[in-house]
Design a protein around this motif. Structure first.
Motif, PDB file in Angstrom:
ATOM      1  N   PHE A   1       5.455  10.007   3.886  1.00  0.00           N
ATOM      2  CA  PHE A   1       4.060   9.618   4.088  1.00  0.00           C
ATOM      3  C   PHE A   1       3.170  10.853   4.096  1.00  0.00           C
ATOM      4  O   PHE A   1       3.613  11.943   4.463  1.00  0.00           O
ATOM      5  N   ASP A   2       1.886  10.670   3.728  1.00  0.00           N
ATOM      6  CA  ASP A   2       0.935  11.754   3.950  1.00  0.00           C
ATOM      7  C   ASP A   2       0.502  11.740   5.417  1.00  0.00           C
ATOM      8  O   ASP A   2       0.911  10.870   6.194  1.00  0.00           O
TER       9      ASP A   2
ATOM     10  N   ASP B   1       0.828  -1.205   0.000  1.00  0.00           N
ATOM     11  CA  ASP B   1       0.000   0.000   0.000  1.00  0.00           C
ATOM     12  C   ASP B   1       0.863   1.256   0.000  1.00  0.00           C
ATOM     13  O   ASP B   1       1.438   1.636   1.016  1.00  0.00           O
ATOM     14  N   PHE B   2       0.945   1.906  -1.165  1.00  0.00           N
ATOM     15  CA  PHE B   2       1.662   3.172  -1.291  1.00  0.00           C
ATOM     16  C   PHE B   2       0.703   4.336  -1.515  1.00  0.00           C
ATOM     17  O   PHE B   2       1.124   5.428  -1.880  1.00  0.00           O
ATOM     18  N   ARG B   3      -0.580   4.089  -1.279  1.00  0.00           N
ATOM     19  CA  ARG B   3      -1.597   5.090  -1.607  1.00  0.00           C
ATOM     20  C   ARG B   3      -1.527   6.315  -0.707  1.00  0.00           C
ATOM     21  O   ARG B   3      -2.068   7.368  -1.056  1.00  0.00           O
TER      22      ARG B   3
ATOM     23  N   ALA C   1       4.121  14.398  -3.971  1.00  0.00           N
ATOM     24  CA  ALA C   1       5.204  15.096  -4.660  1.00  0.00           C
ATOM     25  C   ALA C   1       6.413  14.184  -4.849  1.00  0.00           C
ATOM     26  O   ALA C   1       7.027  14.156  -5.934  1.00  0.00           O
ATOM     27  N   SER C   2       6.758  13.441  -3.812  1.00  0.00           N
ATOM     28  CA  SER C   2       7.892  12.529  -3.901  1.00  0.00           C
ATOM     29  C   SER C   2       7.597  11.382  -4.862  1.00  0.00           C
ATOM     30  O   SER C   2       8.457  10.979  -5.654  1.00  0.00           O
ATOM     31  N   LEU C   3       6.366  10.857  -4.824  1.00  0.00           N
ATOM     32  CA  LEU C   3       5.995   9.766  -5.722  1.00  0.00           C
ATOM     33  C   LEU C   3       6.034  10.206  -7.177  1.00  0.00           C
ATOM     34  O   LEU C   3       6.480   9.450  -8.048  1.00  0.00           O
ATOM     35  N   ARG C   4       5.557  11.408  -7.455  1.00  0.00           N
ATOM     36  CA  ARG C   4       5.594  11.906  -8.834  1.00  0.00           C
ATOM     37  C   ARG C   4       7.021  11.855  -9.381  1.00  0.00           C
ATOM     38  O   ARG C   4       7.270  11.380 -10.496  1.00  0.00           O
TER      39      ARG C   4
END
Length: 271
Positions: free
Chosen positions: A219-220, A23-25, A30-33
């Protein structure tokens, strides 16, 4: 367009969760982009949808993708003042327990785990301490367990070690061969390497010290709160939590459950 990219990103993360139960949701967008664009280049995909197709239909691609989903950047005795603070303020408390348990959450390639093992060895605590080193990336865990690092990194690591209050020479703990530094295998006799996700897994043992540094920043807010709740539930009363220098518990629902005991080093104690 960024809007289309974000739609594709959400679909990719949902697909990964449904197919692989990772689960990376709730990782920081910003980092994932940035990292997903790097992955597109690596896999020669023009769109994130093309990458998603490969991830869902080629398990080996997903295994390789884990290094893009997670950040594998660290160094031994990173932020030396943190390790000095552990030595001076936390170790005396750990001595009072017959069998201290330490959890390094998000251990990446193992630099922090081996650093802690050396610190505990010098303080005479390693042989009665259990260190749990966890991560979601199997390749990173294998690297961490091997304890082999690039020899040209040792000069920087040695400086960190000295500034962290090391009492010997870092070279006492490794041998050099073929451009690599191979750390003494006896140091990992008390280390348990295991897969564990802060996003989906639960408490697995009672801890006296948890070190999770430079992980929460990816993380968010929702996932940060979940992780801190997990740490709170894992720690014994008056157990310690160490986080990264750019991280804080200030806005966590559990903020009042922790007291910062080493100002500036982000070392907290469960109250």
């Amino acid at each position: 367009m960024d809007a289309d990219f974000d739609i594709e990103l959400k679909l990719l993360l949902e697909g990964v969760y449904l197919k692989y139960q990772h689960d990376f949701r709730h990782y920081a967008v910003a980092s994932l982009r940035r990292r997903m664009r790097q992955a597109m280049t690596h896999f020669h995909c023009n769109t994130l949808s093309q990458l998603q197709d490969r991830v869902l239909h080629e398990p080996q691609v997903f295994a390789e993708m884990l290094r893009f989903f997670t950040v594998q950047v660290s160094e031994m005795f990173r932020d030396p003042a943190y390790f000095r603070a552990l030595r001076e303020h936390v170790v005396p408390m750990l001595r009072t327990y017959p069998s201290p348990k330490i959890w390094v959450a998000g251990c990446s390639r193992g630099e922090e785990v081996w650093s802690l093992a050396i610190l505990l060895e010098e303080e005479g605590l390693l042989e009665r301490t259990i260190i749990y080193a966890t991560d979601i990336n199997p390749d990173a865990l294998r690297t961490a367990e091997a304890g082999i690092f690039e020899l040209d990194q040792m000069a920087g690591y040695t400086l960190n070690y000295q500034q962290a209050g090391g009492t010997r020479s870092l070279s006492d703990y490794y041998s050099a061969a073929y451009g690599s530094a191979i750390f003494r295998q006896s140091l990992k006799s008390q280390i348990v390497f295991a897969d564990h996700s802060l996003a989906t897994d639960s408490v697995f043992s009672e801890m006296h010290l948890i070190s999770c540094r430079n992980v929460l920043i990816y993380f968010d807010r929702e996932l940060q709160d979940r992780a801190v709740k997990l740490f709170y539930e894992s720690l014994v009363h008056r157990g310690f939590l160490g986080i990264g220098p750019k991280e804080s518990l200030r806005f966590s629902p559990y903020a009042r459950a922790f007291l910062e005991v080493v100002p500036g080093q982000r070392i907290y104690q469960r109250t």
